[in-house]
Design a protein around this motif. Structure first.
Motif, mmCIF file in Angstrom:
data_model
loop_
_atom_site.group_PDB
_atom_site.id
_atom_site.type_symbol
_atom_site.label_atom_id
_atom_site.label_comp_id
_atom_site.label_asym_id
_atom_site.label_seq_id
_atom_site.Cartn_x
_atom_site.Cartn_y
_atom_site.Cartn_z
ATOM 1 N N LEU A 44 0.839 -1.209 0.000
ATOM 2 C CA LEU A 44 0.000 0.000 0.000
ATOM 3 C C LEU A 44 0.867 1.250 0.000
ATOM 4 O O LEU A 44 0.587 2.216 -0.729
ATOM 5 N N ASP A 45 1.902 1.263 0.814
ATOM 6 C CA ASP A 45 2.827 2.403 0.854
ATOM 7 C C ASP A 45 3.491 2.612 -0.508
ATOM 8 O O ASP A 45 3.681 3.754 -0.945
ATOM 9 N N ALA A 46 3.849 1.511 -1.166
ATOM 10 C CA ALA A 46 4.478 1.622 -2.488
ATOM 11 C C ALA A 46 3.494 2.201 -3.504
ATOM 12 O O ALA A 46 3.873 3.027 -4.346
ATOM 13 N N TYR A 47 2.231 1.781 -3.438
ATOM 14 C CA TYR A 47 1.217 2.357 -4.342
ATOM 15 C C TYR A 47 1.063 3.853 -4.075
ATOM 16 O O TYR A 47 1.015 4.653 -5.000
ATOM 17 N N CYS A 69 -2.699 -7.798 -5.273
ATOM 18 C CA CYS A 69 -4.105 -7.596 -5.627
ATOM 19 C C CYS A 69 -4.906 -7.141 -4.406
ATOM 20 O O CYS A 69 -5.705 -6.204 -4.488
ATOM 21 N N ASN A 70 -4.693 -7.808 -3.280
ATOM 22 C CA ASN A 70 -5.420 -7.426 -2.073
ATOM 23 C C ASN A 70 -5.096 -5.996 -1.676
ATOM 24 O O ASN A 70 -5.978 -5.229 -1.293
ATOM 25 N N ALA A 71 -3.826 -5.628 -1.774
ATOM 26 C CA ALA A 71 -3.434 -4.247 -1.461
ATOM 27 C C ALA A 71 -4.065 -3.275 -2.452
ATOM 28 O O ALA A 71 -4.483 -2.180 -2.069
ATOM 29 N N ALA A 72 -4.142 -3.674 -3.718
ATOM 30 C CA ALA A 72 -4.766 -2.812 -4.730
ATOM 31 C C ALA A 72 -6.240 -2.583 -4.423
ATOM 32 O O ALA A 72 -6.758 -1.474 -4.582
ATOM 33 N N GLN A 73 -6.916 -3.624 -3.986
ATOM 34 C CA GLN A 73 -8.328 -3.475 -3.631
ATOM 35 C C GLN A 73 -8.483 -2.566 -2.406
ATOM 36 O O GLN A 73 -9.424 -1.769 -2.342
ATOM 37 N N MET A 74 -7.579 -2.674 -1.456
ATOM 38 C CA MET A 74 -7.611 -1.787 -0.287
ATOM 39 C C MET A 74 -7.322 -0.343 -0.721
ATOM 40 O O MET A 74 -7.957 0.594 -0.240
ATOM 41 N N PHE A 75 -6.370 -0.177 -1.640
ATOM 42 C CA PHE A 75 -6.044 1.160 -2.148
ATOM 43 C C PHE A 75 -7.256 1.754 -2.860
ATOM 44 O O PHE A 75 -7.590 2.925 -2.693
ATOM 45 N N ARG A 76 -7.926 0.925 -3.658
ATOM 46 C CA ARG A 76 -9.106 1.382 -4.406
ATOM 47 C C ARG A 76 -10.236 1.786 -3.466
ATOM 48 O O ARG A 76 -11.027 2.674 -3.792
ATOM 49 N N ALA A 77 -10.332 1.162 -2.308
ATOM 50 C CA ALA A 77 -11.371 1.540 -1.349
ATOM 51 C C ALA A 77 -11.214 3.000 -0.931
ATOM 52 O O ALA A 77 -12.210 3.674 -0.669
ATOM 53 N N LYS A 78 -9.974 3.478 -0.914
ATOM 54 C CA LYS A 78 -9.726 4.888 -0.562
ATOM 55 C C LYS A 78 -9.711 5.783 -1.804
ATOM 56 O O LYS A 78 -9.842 6.992 -1.692
ATOM 57 N N HIS A 79 -9.493 5.167 -2.959
ATOM 58 C CA HIS A 79 -9.411 5.914 -4.222
ATOM 59 C C HIS A 79 -10.292 5.201 -5.254
ATOM 60 O O HIS A 79 -9.789 4.487 -6.133
ATOM 61 N N PRO A 80 -11.618 5.362 -5.160
ATOM 62 C CA PRO A 80 -12.524 4.583 -6.023
ATOM 63 C C PRO A 80 -12.373 4.858 -7.514
ATOM 64 O O PRO A 80 -12.853 4.067 -8.335
ATOM 65 N N GLU A 81 -11.696 5.913 -7.879
ATOM 66 C CA GLU A 81 -11.470 6.220 -9.289
ATOM 67 C C GLU A 81 -10.376 5.332 -9.905
ATOM 68 O O GLU A 81 -10.249 5.262 -11.130
ATOM 69 N N VAL A 82 -9.613 4.668 -9.072
ATOM 70 C CA VAL A 82 -8.534 3.796 -9.558
ATOM 71 C C VAL A 82 -9.122 2.454 -10.003
ATOM 72 O O VAL A 82 -9.941 1.867 -9.316
#
Length: 133
Positions: A44-47, A69-82
């Motif tokens: 997540l920090d790297a993203y 993938c799991n980190a990407a989904q967590m990142f998307r939860a905060k950035h739904p446009e991603v």
């Protein structure tokens, strides 16, 4: 559009390197390497480190259900446009580096999976390495 590519081991970095060998320098593709000593927070920090909210962004991961993938989904939860896409491959990244849309590159990558011997039987290769029908 920016693309964050992430995978287990150095796969994402090597896909980027191979893409640059074929298409030249890329300016909108960022590789995230996930190693055994990293956790989902590290990914997540790297993203976060490469993400720019100014640009439309897609995170492309190697497999569904893995830590990238799991980190990407967590990142998307905060950035739904991603957008989050699985199936990282060189066949997907090359068209993106050349300006193809994400949807078009995904279709092309799917078509790139095929039994090659069927095509080889219909194609000959000249002495200089060019394919001829």
């Amino acid at each position: 559009m920016d693309y964050i590519i992430a995978a287990h081991g150095r796969y994402a970095q090597e896909v980027k390197n191979s893409c640059q060998m074929i298409t030249g320098q890329t300016t909108n593709i960022y590789a995230v390497t996930f190693t055994e000593e990293m956790g989902v927070t590290d990914v997540l920090d790297a993203y976060t480190a490469v993400y720019s909210p100014i640009n439309e962004t897609a995170i492309i991961v190697d497999i569904v259900g893995g830590t990238p993938c799991n980190a990407a989904q967590m990142f998307r939860a905060k950035h739904p446009e991603v957008k989050v896409v699985s199936g990282l491959s060189l066949g997907l990244i090359i068209p993106l580096s050349l300006g193809e849309s994400l949807e078009g590159a995904m279709l092309g990558a799917k078509e790139n999976i095929q039994f090659v011997e069927q095509k080889v039987n219909k194609t000959t290769v000249s002495d200089d390495g060019e394919e001829e029908d």
